[in-house]
Scaffold this motif. Structure first.
Motif, mmCIF file in Angstrom:
data_model
loop_
_atom_site.group_PDB
_atom_site.id
_atom_site.type_symbol
_atom_site.label_atom_id
_atom_site.label_comp_id
_atom_site.label_asym_id
_atom_site.label_seq_id
_atom_site.Cartn_x
_atom_site.Cartn_y
_atom_site.Cartn_z
ATOM 1 N N ALA A 165 11.494 57.473 87.581
ATOM 2 C CA ALA A 165 9.799 58.096 87.897
ATOM 3 C C ALA A 165 8.876 58.304 86.024
ATOM 4 C CB ALA A 165 10.417 60.099 87.739
ATOM 5 N N GLY A 166 9.326 56.767 86.069
ATOM 6 C CA GLY A 166 8.608 55.983 85.060
ATOM 7 C C GLY A 166 9.090 56.654 83.144
ATOM 8 N N ARG A 167 9.199 55.737 83.236
ATOM 9 C CA ARG A 167 9.855 55.836 81.352
ATOM 10 C C ARG A 167 10.827 54.559 81.025
ATOM 11 N NH1 ARG A 167 10.656 60.285 77.537
ATOM 12 N NH2 ARG A 167 9.849 59.946 75.711
ATOM 13 N N GLY A 206 21.368 60.970 87.647
ATOM 14 C CA GLY A 206 21.013 62.929 87.078
ATOM 15 C C GLY A 206 20.894 63.171 85.643
ATOM 16 N N LYS A 207 20.915 62.434 84.542
ATOM 17 C CA LYS A 207 21.465 63.163 83.498
ATOM 18 C C LYS A 207 19.556 62.559 82.810
ATOM 19 C CE LYS A 207 25.776 63.007 83.023
ATOM 20 N NZ LYS A 207 27.461 62.090 82.785
ATOM 21 N N ARG A 208 19.670 62.237 81.289
ATOM 22 C CA ARG A 208 18.472 62.468 80.503
ATOM 23 C C ARG A 208 18.687 61.210 80.399
ATOM 24 N NH1 ARG A 208 14.270 65.659 78.513
ATOM 25 N NH2 ARG A 208 13.828 64.604 76.006
ATOM 26 N N ALA A 209 17.998 60.852 80.516
ATOM 27 C CA ALA A 209 18.389 59.174 80.128
ATOM 28 C C ALA A 209 17.907 58.973 78.559
ATOM 29 C CB ALA A 209 17.612 58.259 80.981
ATOM 30 N N GLU A 257 7.301 55.930 74.684
ATOM 31 C CA GLU A 257 7.882 56.197 75.549
ATOM 32 C C GLU A 257 9.302 56.266 74.668
ATOM 33 O OE1 GLU A 257 7.921 54.861 78.583
ATOM 34 O OE2 GLU A 257 5.486 55.637 78.094
ATOM 35 N N GLU A 290 14.895 68.819 82.171
ATOM 36 C CA GLU A 290 15.268 68.528 81.110
ATOM 37 C C GLU A 290 15.396 67.272 81.185
ATOM 38 O OE1 GLU A 290 18.784 68.560 77.553
ATOM 39 O OE2 GLU A 290 19.634 67.565 80.423
ATOM 40 N N ILE A 291 14.857 67.296 83.339
ATOM 41 C CA ILE A 291 15.147 65.917 83.199
ATOM 42 C C ILE A 291 13.120 65.911 83.811
ATOM 43 C CG2 ILE A 291 15.406 64.205 85.818
ATOM 44 C CD1 ILE A 291 17.817 65.019 84.866
ATOM 45 N N PHE A 344 10.753 64.844 81.542
ATOM 46 C CA PHE A 344 11.606 63.471 80.697
ATOM 47 C C PHE A 344 10.147 62.290 81.442
ATOM 48 C CE2 PHE A 344 13.357 59.258 80.082
ATOM 49 C CZ PHE A 344 13.853 59.400 78.736
ATOM 50 N N TYR A 345 9.780 62.722 82.784
ATOM 51 C CA TYR A 345 8.889 61.477 83.753
ATOM 52 C C TYR A 345 7.683 61.874 83.316
ATOM 53 C CZ TYR A 345 13.865 59.384 84.403
ATOM 54 O OH TYR A 345 14.838 59.249 84.447
ATOM 55 N N GLU A 346 7.168 60.919 83.374
ATOM 56 C CA GLU A 346 6.021 60.446 83.977
ATOM 57 C C GLU A 346 5.065 60.734 85.205
ATOM 58 O OE1 GLU A 346 4.134 56.467 83.017
ATOM 59 O OE2 GLU A 346 2.698 57.381 82.578
#
Ligand SMILES: Cc1cc2nc3c(=O)[nH]c(=O)nc-3n(C[C@H](O)[C@H](O)[C@H](O)COP(=O)(O)O)c2cc1C
Ligand code: SF4
Lengths: 420, 167
Positions: free
Chosen positions: A165-167, A182-185, A340, B59-60, B63-65
């Protein structure tokens, strides 16, 4: 110019499965599954000197060899189609050209490390490519190349598409493993390496799209053939070079690895945009160093670039002309990197915005002479960061100060951007 | 609250997966496609389905755009501000969009039709300047082309992504 990955390239459509097979597609897989021991597949990649096309240039065969015979199951084969490095779009073009070579490459690598779970990790702006891949995976399955007991070999594999989803950090191998779960990247520093403990602590082999696409061709034609595709004996294979910025014909070109930068720009990208003069380029995406004009003839392969103190990165050439402000360009990129940063470690989370602020000040005409040594110092400090994002982010800044200090000085002296 | 039939659709997407949280992106995108954005309530529902705590989902999500935690318009316009687009006219494209829509970054038109947001390099540098609307990409932008695109979206038709497989 020999076209391998782009041999089925059409201006207006994607190559079909039938077309891919008519040109020898899936013959490598058939041969591998019927008669090749796994070690032989690994050796072929090693002999072909297939270096990872995601930017780091690590030998692919060597990576597969680190998956221990006794390692637990299921194992994972990940195709990295995140491609968020600014200036880079080769994986997108490759997927839109001939997607089955990527799928076949994944199955062959999967077989060589006994990975039955394939995942294609793809960025959100490539939704179209994601749908193409899903459709072609189904076609490969219908043709018997995916699923249980492929071609009666006893080897099974499934491939699924994981949308991001964009990072930017999700392109980094270990952060991507977290993202898939599905964890924080955030990245995970080795050891243990992902090939030992990756997704759900199981062995995970990750490759860039382009690396995987080379694999079937290497099996089919042999390592020597692959090495001979390059422009000189110290490089191997072809390379997908992307060219963008101030050129006549921006695009993605398959050329011998080690093709000279001057040929890439002057011949293949049609030269500079009329009225523009070459000032510099970033040779491999935003996290590589600005290249001085004196290196305009450099051979664009991993080794030659390294010897000259530069990085090939993704081979994505962003061309800047004399009228473009490099402080402004660097500020744009630092804005990107600061945004980013995953925030995990302090040198990057705090350091990059600080560098961005200094650059913004200089660009706005409020810079001081002391800002230059400060930026230099910061470019060194961020090497203390946890992963490679921050050192990559410092590359444009450090090289700006090395090769174009005059331009920075002019901003400070004139209290304004000389280009605006 | 997620309506029951939609909940079943989501449940089917997760069914049979060993680790449900692996499907968080698919679930969030499905929710956004239906409801526009991930509200607190929907986030909690998603967490239940994915066997995660709401905090883990948050948390997720943050994180994302392309995960929206606040209401967005019917069409979300992301303007690429990558370095190549920056070089090839991003500023004038942005000015034109701002003028046409009467909004700035982070805002939604009063009729709720469009939201304007930035995005980092979207990998269409060979067709810069570019933008993305509802996960479709539009390249080689000019003010005229933007007007055409907006008009089409205003008429509530699908965007004509210029990347339907060709190069
Ligand atoms: C910040 C960061 C972003 C990255 N993004 C990508 C990417 O988008 N695609 C990619 O293939 N590799 C990317 N990489 C490199 C990967 O970590 C990894 O080395 C690569 O996917 C391995 O594949 P290869 O051996 O085929 O090159 C990135 C690395 C870093 C540090
Ligand atoms: S260097 Fe940046 S991206 Fe990498 S772990 Fe640290 S904060 Fe995250």
């Amino acid at each position: 110019m020999t076209q391998v990955l782009f041999k089925n390239r059409h201006p207006d459509r994607i190559a079909t499965l039938e077309e891919y097979r008519a040109g020898g597609g899936y013959e490598a897989l058939t041969a591998v599954l019927s008669e090749y021991p796994r070690a032989k597949v690994q050796q072929l990649a090693l002999d072909a000197v297939l270096l990872g096309r995601g930017g780091a240039g690590f030998p692919a065969g060597k990576k597969w060899m680190t998956v221990a015979e006794s390692a637990p199951f299921p194992r994972y084969m990940v195709c990295n189609a995140d491609e968020m490095e600014p200036g880079t779009f080769k994986d997108r073009v490759l997927i839109h050209t001939d997607p089955h070579q990527i799928i076949e490459g994944m199955i062959i690598v999967g077989y060589s490390v006994m990975a039955e779970r394939g995942i294609i990790f793809i960025r959100a702006s490539y939704e179209n490519a994601a749908r193409i891949l899903e459709r072609e995976i189904e076609r490969a399955r219908a043709a018997g190349f995916l699923g249980p007991n492929i071609l009666g070999s006893g080897f099974s594999m499934e491939i699924s598409v994981h949308r991001s989803a964009g990072r930017y950090i999700c392109g980094e191998n270990t952060a991507q493993i977290n993202a898939i779960q599905g964890k924080r990247a955030t990245p995970i520093q080795p050891p243990p390496y992902a090939t030992e403990k990756g997704i759900w602590n199981l062995p995970t082999v990750t490759h860039n799209v382009e690396t995987l696409a080379c694999v079937p061709h290497i099996i089919q034609n042999g390592p020597e053939w692959f090495r001979n595709l390059a422009a000189h004996p110290d490089a191997a294979g072809t390379k997908l070079y992307c060219v963008s910025g101030r050129v006549q014909h921006p695009g993605c070109f398959e050329l011998p690895m080690g093709t000279r930068l001057s040929d890439i720009i002057d011949i293949h990208a049609g030269g500079m945009t009329p009225g523009c003069t070459f000032k510099t380029c970033l040779p491999g995406g935003a996290s590589t160093r600005f290249l001085p004009k004196s290196l305009y003839d450099i051979e664009m392969d991993f080794d030659s670039m390294k010897k000259a103190g530069h990085r090939l990165g993704t081979g994505s050439v962003i061309v800047f002309d004399e009228k473009t402000c490099l402080v402004g360009a660097t500020l744009n990129m630092m804005e990107f990197f600061a945004r980013e940063s995953c925030g995990w470690c302090t040198p990057c989370r705090e350091g990059l915005p600080y560098m961005r602020d200094i650059l913004a000040r200089i660009e706005a005409g409020d810079g001081k002479p002391a800002d230059i040594p400060l930026l230099r110092q910061m470019s060194r400090y961020v090497w203390n960061a946890y992963c490679a994002l921050a050192p990559g982010a410092a590359s444009p800044v450090e090289s700006l100060l090395t090769y174009f200090e005059d331009e920075v000085q002019a901003h400070i002296r004139q209290h304004r951007c000389p280009f605006s | 609250m997620i309506p029951d039939d939609f909940r079943q659709l989501l449940a089917r997407r997760i069914a049979g997966v060993e680790h449900p949280r692996e499907k968080i992106m698919d679930v969030v995108f499905m929710i956004q496609d239906k409801f526009g954005y991930l509200s607190d309530e929907l986030l909690e529902d998603a967490a239940g389905l994915l066997k995660m705590t709401p905090l883990e989902v948050e948390e997720i999500a943050t994180f994302y755009e392309f995960i929206y935690r606040r209401p967005v318009g019917g069409h979300v316009i992301h303007v690429c501000d990558g370095v190549v687009c920056w070089m090839s006219g991003h500023a004038s494209i942005l000015d034109h969009l701002r003028g046409r829509l009467g909004i700035d970054f982070g805002e939604t038109t009063p009729d709720g039709r469009f939201t304007l947001l930035p995005t980092c390099c979207i990998g269409y540098c060979d067709r810069s300047p570019a933008m993305m609307i509802d996960r479709k990409v539009y390249g080689k932008l000019t003010p005229e082309r933007i007007d055409e695109i907006l008009e089409k979206l205003g008429l509530d038709t699908e965007g004509d992504s210029d990347d339907t497989g060709s190069l």
